[in-house]
Design an enzyme around this catalytic site. Structure first.
Site: not given
Length: 299
Positions: A200, A247
């Site tokens: 991610s 993220h």
């Protein structure tokens, strides 16, 4: 084979080459075109006439993007130095990640345990765990399930096809690796008690870089803003068990890499570009080796 009804219908033949049968339509004018007349577009293909009309109607921002990032920019010292538009590095990363994902399914190998990142692996004297700094990047190769790896690789495939030819293969790889490290560093600093897996952070670095480059070129980035925002918000929703820290860390690092590449894209600035990317990597490593012990000491 085709039926007589099909062959008798002239709409089933290329409008520019009436002797060539085809099943493909131009997405603009919806006329049948053969492979020779097809030009790949964002969605589907378009015919030469529609391509000519599209080029004549380009906005100033689109023309500027073509000058700076197009295939012809190679001779002018732009960063677009890829010999082919095929995103080979993107495909390679997907292949390696998929292979590691298959290894995760083999009983007894414990690939997840060998590759996941936890900040304790950087501080043996505090955690009692062995010193294994390479986990900062190997965590991007393992995932928590089929949906996790599937969604990350889908996003990589979608963005990489456009971003890799624009940056060049090795810059794209550097962006992906730095983004993966940035995601791990963010988890290690913001959530030091958590272990993390997944690409991610690396994928979000692609979002960040594409956002910076797109804004610089004057492109409409509303859709990317929305997509990035939705993915960031999902990480804060209870029950999804997503490391939002990765993220955020990946997106920030990606934006910085995009800015560095933009400011040093001329051929004579290549040394500065490399040095700045190395400096960014050094800052990330210093942060993850210095900040967590300070936080532990504060507690």
């Amino acid at each position: 084979m085709t039926t007589p009804e099909f062959t008798s219908n002239r709409d089933n033949f290329c409008y520019r080459h009436p002797d060539r049968q085809s099943f493909v339509l131009c997405q603009r004018c919806m006329r049948t075109i053969c492979p020779e007349c097809q030009t790949q577009a964002a969605v589907g293909v378009i015919c030469p006439e529609c391509m000519k009309a599209e080029r004549s109607n380009r906005t100033p921002a689109q023309k500027r993007a073509q000058r700076q990032w197009g295939r012809g920019a190679r001779s002018r010292g732009s960063i677009a130095t890829v010999q082919s538009g095929r995103p080979l590095m993107t495909y390679g990363i997907i292949a390696v990640t998929a292979f590691v994902g298959l290894l995760q399914l083999v009983p007894g190998l414990n690939i997840t345990g060998l590759f996941e990142f936890w900040v304790g692996y950087l501080f043996p004297e505090l955690s009692g765990a062995p010193f294994q700094p390479w986990r900062l990047i190997t965590a991007a190769l393992v995932h928590s399930g089929i949906w996790h790896i599937g969604l990350n690789m889908l996003a990589l495939w979608m963005i990489g096809r456009s971003l890799e030819p624009m940056l060049g293969r090795w810059r794209f790889l550097a962006l992906y690796v730095l983004g993966g490290i940035g995601g791990s560093v963010a988890v290690g600093i913001l959530s030091p008690g958590s272990a993390t897996v997944g690409a991610s952070g690396a994928v979000f670095s692609l979002f960040g870089a594409l956002l910076v480059i797109g804004l610089h070129l004057g492109a409409n980035m509303t859709g990317l803003f929305v997509l990035l925002g939705i993915n960031l918000v999902i990480g804060f929703i209870p029950g999804f068990n997503i490391a939002w820290q990765a993220h955020v860390g990946g997106a920030v690092v990606g934006a910085l890499v995009g800015l560095i590449v933009l400011r040093t894209r001329k051929r004579e600035q290549r040394v500065w570009q490399i040095l700045l990317l190395i400096a960014l990597a050094a800052v990330l490593l210093v942060a993850v080796f210095v900040i967590p012990p300070l936080l532990v000491g504060a507690v």
